[in-house]
Design a protein around this motif. Structure first.
Motif, short mmCIF file in Angstrom:
data_model
loop_
_atom_site.label_atom_id
_atom_site.label_comp_id
_atom_site.label_asym_id
_atom_site.label_seq_id
_atom_site.Cartn_x
_atom_site.Cartn_y
_atom_site.Cartn_z
N SER A 80 -10.17 0.71 5.45
CA SER A 80 -10.21 1.87 4.53
C SER A 80 -11.30 1.63 3.32
N LEU A 81 -11.31 0.29 2.85
CA LEU A 81 -12.42 -0.09 1.96
C LEU A 81 -13.89 0.08 2.58
N LEU A 82 -13.90 -0.15 3.87
CA LEU A 82 -15.28 0.14 4.43
C LEU A 82 -15.72 1.45 4.46
N ARG A 83 -14.76 2.10 4.76
CA ARG A 83 -14.94 3.53 4.77
C ARG A 83 -15.52 4.23 3.17
N ALA A 84 -14.94 3.64 2.48
CA ALA A 84 -15.30 4.13 1.07
C ALA A 84 -16.44 3.43 0.42
N ALA A 85 -17.16 2.53 1.13
CA ALA A 85 -18.30 1.69 0.71
C ALA A 85 -19.42 2.68 0.07
N SER A 86 -19.58 3.85 0.61
CA SER A 86 -20.50 4.48 0.39
C SER A 86 -20.47 5.70 -0.68
N THR A 87 -19.16 5.34 -1.29
CA THR A 87 -18.53 6.35 -2.30
C THR A 87 -18.84 5.44 -3.70
N ARG A 88 -18.66 6.15 -5.17
CA ARG A 88 -18.37 5.55 -5.93
C ARG A 88 -17.14 4.94 -6.27
N ALA A 89 -16.19 5.35 -5.59
CA ALA A 89 -14.77 4.73 -5.67
C ALA A 89 -14.68 3.38 -5.21
N ILE A 90 -15.60 2.87 -4.32
CA ILE A 90 -15.63 1.50 -3.98
C ILE A 90 -15.39 0.38 -4.86
N TYR A 91 -15.89 0.69 -6.03
CA TYR A 91 -16.05 -0.45 -7.26
C TYR A 91 -14.37 -0.65 -7.55
N ALA A 92 -13.77 0.44 -7.85
CA ALA A 92 -12.35 0.58 -8.46
C ALA A 92 -11.69 0.00 -6.96
N ARG A 93 -11.69 0.58 -6.04
CA ARG A 93 -10.75 0.15 -4.91
C ARG A 93 -11.24 -1.46 -4.70
N SER A 94 -12.35 -1.96 -4.62
CA SER A 94 -12.45 -3.48 -4.26
C SER A 94 -12.00 -4.20 -5.41
N ALA A 95 -11.80 -3.69 -6.71
CA ALA A 95 -11.29 -4.50 -7.90
C ALA A 95 -9.72 -4.30 -7.64
N GLU A 96 -9.12 -3.24 -7.13
CA GLU A 96 -7.64 -3.08 -7.00
C GLU A 96 -7.29 -4.11 -5.84
N ALA A 97 -7.92 -3.89 -4.64
CA ALA A 97 -7.80 -4.84 -3.77
C ALA A 97 -7.64 -6.41 -4.15
N GLN A 98 -8.74 -6.93 -4.78
CA GLN A 98 -8.84 -8.41 -5.46
C GLN A 98 -7.61 -8.52 -6.20
N HIS A 99 -7.20 -7.61 -6.90
CA HIS A 99 -6.08 -7.81 -7.93
C HIS A 99 -4.62 -7.81 -7.05
N GLU A 100 -4.54 -7.12 -6.20
CA GLU A 100 -3.33 -7.01 -5.42
C GLU A 100 -3.22 -8.14 -4.43
N ILE A 101 -4.30 -8.76 -3.72
CA ILE A 101 -4.24 -9.87 -3.18
C ILE A 101 -3.94 -11.22 -4.00
N MET A 102 -4.34 -11.45 -5.07
CA MET A 102 -4.13 -12.36 -6.07
C MET A 102 -2.80 -12.40 -6.55
N GLN A 103 -2.12 -11.08 -6.69
CA GLN A 103 -0.84 -10.87 -7.04
C GLN A 103 0.27 -11.10 -6.18
N ALA A 104 -0.40 -10.73 -4.89
CA ALA A 104 1.01 -10.77 -3.72
C ALA A 104 1.34 -12.10 -3.27
N ARG A 105 2.57 -12.02 -2.84
CA ARG A 105 3.38 -13.16 -2.36
C ARG A 105 3.03 -13.08 -1.10
N LEU A 106 2.51 -14.50 -0.64
CA LEU A 106 2.28 -14.53 0.79
C LEU A 106 3.29 -14.71 1.67
N PRO A 107 3.56 -14.29 2.86
CA PRO A 107 4.68 -14.44 3.84
C PRO A 107 5.13 -16.02 3.58
N GLU A 108 6.45 -16.00 3.61
CA GLU A 108 7.03 -17.47 3.31
C GLU A 108 6.59 -18.42 4.31
N ARG A 109 6.50 -18.05 5.76
CA ARG A 109 5.99 -18.92 6.78
C ARG A 109 4.61 -19.70 6.37
#
Length: 166
Positions: free
Chosen positions: A72-101
């Motif tokens: 989804s992010l790669l599809r947005a790469a040619s749009t202005r939305a990519i910067y906000a979407r990338s920042a959101e993805a980075q934030h979500e990954i850092m805040q996410a709880r990994l699978p317990e396993r």
């Protein structure tokens, strides 16, 4: 399921140690991991190395909002939305709880091998799409050196994953 690939067992490790005669599908190791495995199999000295399987990465990402999905992010790469979407993805990954396993396997790895790593662990990217015929992302992902506790190993791995979305 792709042709020629064995179905993954539910109990297959998500943290994979690279070793001689370790018959792991290169796709499960990522680009750098697959090249290191190739060197090990041919007798080259490679420091002890573990990789996080692509299945573990996919499971961890499956918990994120759909807008954070890599395609989804790669599809947005040619749009202005990519910067906000990338920042959101980075934030979500850092805040996410990994699978317990995955967290459990990382903590077990740390406890079992920290004595062999007096300067700590290095956490680096081995993404399957990092370098290819169409895309080159060399230098995009961060590396974290000197990781000296189990919690930092988990957080460093998330940081490296998040940097892939910059």
């Amino acid at each position: 399921m792709a042709l020629g690939r064995e179905r993954k067992k539910e109990n297959d490790a998500w943290v994979i140690r690279l070793a001689p005669a370790h018959h792991t599908n290169p796709h499960d190791l990522g680009g750098k991991g697959a090249r290191l495995q190739w060197l090990i199999e041919r007798g080259f000295h490679v420091p002890p190395t573990w990789v996080i399987s692509t299945e573990a990465f996919a499971r961890a990402l499956s918990k994120l909002p759909p807008a954070c999905e890599p395609r989804s992010l790669l599809r947005a790469a040619s749009t202005r939305a990519i910067y906000a979407r990338s920042a959101e993805a980075q934030h979500e990954i850092m805040q996410a709880r990994l699978p317990e396993r995955l967290e459990s396997e990382l903590r077990d790895l740390y406890r079992a091998h920290i004595a062999e790593a007096p300067w700590g662990f290095a956490v680096r990217s081995s993404a399957t799409a990092e370098d290819g015929a169409i895309v080159s992302m060399a230098g995009l992902a961060e590396s974290v050196l000197g990781v000296n506790d189990a919690s930092s190993l988990v957080e460093s791995m998330k940081f490296v994953w998040a940097s892939f979305f910059s």
